[in-house]
Design an enzyme around this catalytic site. Structure first.
Site, PDB file in Angstrom:
ATOM      1  N   LYS A   1     -10.153 182.726 -47.293  1.00 53.47           N
ATOM      2  CA  LYS A   1     -10.684 182.998 -45.945  1.00 53.47           C
ATOM      3  C   LYS A   1     -10.369 184.433 -45.537  1.00 53.47           C
ATOM      4  O   LYS A   1     -11.225 185.138 -45.010  1.00 53.47           O
ATOM      5  CB  LYS A   1     -10.045 182.048 -44.913  1.00 53.47           C
ATOM      6  CG  LYS A   1     -10.498 180.620 -45.033  1.00 53.47           C
ATOM      7  CD  LYS A   1      -9.921 179.810 -43.868  1.00 53.47           C
ATOM      8  CE  LYS A   1     -10.059 178.333 -44.134  1.00 53.47           C
ATOM      9  NZ  LYS A   1      -9.277 177.509 -43.224  1.00 53.47           N
TER      10      LYS A   1
ATOM     11  N   GLU B   1      -5.643 168.866 -52.621  1.00 52.15           N
ATOM     12  CA  GLU B   1      -5.107 169.667 -51.520  1.00 52.15           C
ATOM     13  C   GLU B   1      -3.685 169.236 -51.162  1.00 52.15           C
ATOM     14  O   GLU B   1      -2.888 170.028 -50.660  1.00 52.15           O
ATOM     15  CB  GLU B   1      -6.030 169.531 -50.288  1.00 52.15           C
ATOM     16  CG  GLU B   1      -6.253 170.843 -49.584  1.00 52.15           C
ATOM     17  CD  GLU B   1      -7.367 170.783 -48.550  1.00 52.15           C
ATOM     18  OE1 GLU B   1      -8.265 171.632 -48.624  1.00 52.15           O
ATOM     19  OE2 GLU B   1      -7.343 169.911 -47.666  1.00 52.15           O
TER      20      GLU B   1
ATOM     21  N   HIS C   1     -22.399 161.041 -71.735  1.00 51.08           N
ATOM     22  CA  HIS C   1     -23.334 161.839 -72.534  1.00 51.08           C
ATOM     23  C   HIS C   1     -23.140 163.334 -72.267  1.00 51.08           C
ATOM     24  O   HIS C   1     -24.008 164.134 -72.579  1.00 51.08           O
ATOM     25  CB  HIS C   1     -24.769 161.391 -72.251  1.00 51.08           C
ATOM     26  CG  HIS C   1     -24.972 159.955 -72.620  1.00 51.08           C
ATOM     27  ND1 HIS C   1     -25.591 159.565 -73.785  1.00 51.08           N
ATOM     28  CD2 HIS C   1     -24.580 158.819 -72.005  1.00 51.08           C
ATOM     29  CE1 HIS C   1     -25.587 158.235 -73.852  1.00 51.08           C
ATOM     30  NE2 HIS C   1     -24.976 157.763 -72.784  1.00 51.08           N
TER      31      HIS C   1
END
Ligand code: PA5
Length: 448
Positions: A425, A290, A311
């Site tokens: 948003k 961010e 793995h």
């Protein structure tokens, strides 16, 4: 603190030259100075720089007393928040807790669970199921006080607490951590009379773990917030601008990663060898992602838990596209001792390891993997700290915050804003039909 947290850059040397690192040194020194004299971008959000030493005894006492109160009336404390309002406390609590914490009997402290960090209907349904028959309290954390995810979760948890305990007693079970004066949560807390803690104006969400945002949940979980803060304070002394580059690990880390980025290493993978550190990586991902990912720039922060992910992602890291570097968070000593038993039959042929500590095997996996990945073209930054405890976690948190500020300035972005978070948003509100978003909603729907 001096030298207790070590950075080893030996295994980036074949990928970036000494002169390429040297060339970035002045930018790092300049960046660190700017963080202190507040002359850089985003300088109204630098409250975190001097935060650890400014936390007073009275602040800590208030947090401890509130934690004690919540603990004394709750089996479960639901911490509601998203992003910087939850990742720091989650990281510290997970790192310090028993790996099977939720299954332990005779707990001394309440179980801390998190909500409001996504919008899953099933998750909130399960949370309600889990709360039934258990004594519950809630800490709602939102700096802006307007974030949808925590607001939705809080409606659900608040209603539940009010139904079970009645409105008057619910007040004693809800603590709000929010802005001093702005936002819906502040308004609601004042109206309802909740105990409230303030997130300072000049401390952004992802830099707020050493405020009540992180400290209250950590204290509720039973951990020593004074040691955490002390670790941060001591680390702070080692990262001051007057500490020369050669001994100043925040500048060294910031320079190393920026030099690698300039050589095309666009993805930084944080590696741990202890699953308790999984959420420290998640916190770090948010902090760096961010802070740096903007204006078309920035290292993409990723994370793996080894040896588990050897793995799975191990294949890509060893042999895939060469745009990666790794930063290993290495714990020198395990907190508990367990050795590998001998076996008479030795069918698995592991008797050569009998008597060795598991930690030693893990360490050899770490060193072997580091060399294999370096040989495969993945530079390696190695950060070692003595053991997992409150003190060193506090130190690591402050180290990563400071290095993030320096690194963001080297990259020439404002590390303290997050304009890109708004786009989803707006679309979400438009699609949900929020008043004022009608046209945008209609346009978006045509595209779906
Ligand atoms: O770092 C940030 O500022 C963000 O990640 C915020 O912490 C996150 O969006 C939550 O915001 P708020 O605390 O305002 O609800």
């Amino acid at each position: 603190m001096l030298n207790e947290i070590k950075i080893n850059l030996q295994n980036i040397q074949q990928f970036v030259s000494k002169s390429e690192l040297e060339a970035l040194k002045p930018a790092a020194i300049d960046a660190l100075n700017k963080l202190h004299d507040k002359s850089g971008k985003g300088n109204d959000f630098l409250g975190w720089v001097n935060l650890p030493e400014s936390i007073s005894d009275a602040d800590l006492q208030d947090i401890e007393q509130t934690a004690y109160h919540l603990s004394s009336i709750s089996e479960v404390v639901v911490v509601i928040g998203i992003g910087g309002s939850y990742l720091g406390s989650k990281a510290v609590i997970d790192a310090l807790s028993n790996s099977f914490d939720s299954l332990l009997n005779n707990r001394k402290n309440p179980l801390v669970v998190f909500a409001g960090h996504q919008l899953s209907e099933d998750y909130l349904h399960d949370l309600l199921e889990m709360m039934k028959g258990r004594s519950v309290s809630c800490i709602i954390i939102s700096k802006s006080g307007t974030t949808t995810e925590p607001a939705v979760a809080f409606r659900i948890v608040k209603n539940y607490i009010e139904e079970v305990y009645g409105k008057a007693d619910a007040k004693k079970r809800i603590v709000a951590i929010t802005d001093q004066s702005k936002g819906a949560l502040k308004q609601m807390s004042t109206k309802e009379g909740y105990k409230t803690f303030v997130i300072p104006d000049d401390v952004g969400g992802r830099f707020s773990v050493l405020t009540p945002v992180g400290l209250l949940p950590i204290a509720v979980a039973g951990f020593d917030i004074r040691k955490l803060v002390k670790g941060a304070v001591d680390m702070g002394k080692d990262l001051m601008p007057n500490v020369p580059y050669e001994g100043n690990i925040c500048m060294q880390y910031a320079v190393a990663r920026n030099a690698l980025y300039r050589k095309g290493k666009k993805v930084e993978i944080m590696v741990n060898y202890n699953p308790k550190l999984h959420f420290l990586t998640e916190w770090w991902k948010q902090l760096y992602g961010e802070s740096e990912g903007k204006e078309g720039k920035g290292i993409f922060p990723a994370g793996v838990d080894f040896t588990t992910d050897l793995h799975s992602m191990g294949q890509y890291i060893q042999d895939g596209e060469r745009m990666l570097f790794e930063t290993v968070i290495s714990v020198k000593n395990a907190n508990s001792k367990l050795t590998i038993p001998s076996d008479e039959e030795n069918l698995d042929q592991l008797n050569f390891m009998a008597g060795k500590r598991i930690g030693e095997v893990n360490k050899m996996a770490e060193l072997g993997t580091m060399l294999a990945h370096v040989d495969g073209g993945v530079p390696n930054i190695h950060i070692e700290f003595p053991e997992i405890n409150e003190y060193y976690l506090g130190a690591l948190i402050y180290f990563f915050e400071k290095a993030c500020g320096v690194s963001g300035y080297i990259l020439d972005v404002n590390p303290f804003d997050q304009p890109g978070v708004e786009a989803y948003k707006k679309n979400m509100f438009a699609l949900l039909g929020k008043p004022g978003y009608e046209q945008q909603g209609a346009d978006l729907k045509k595209r779906l």
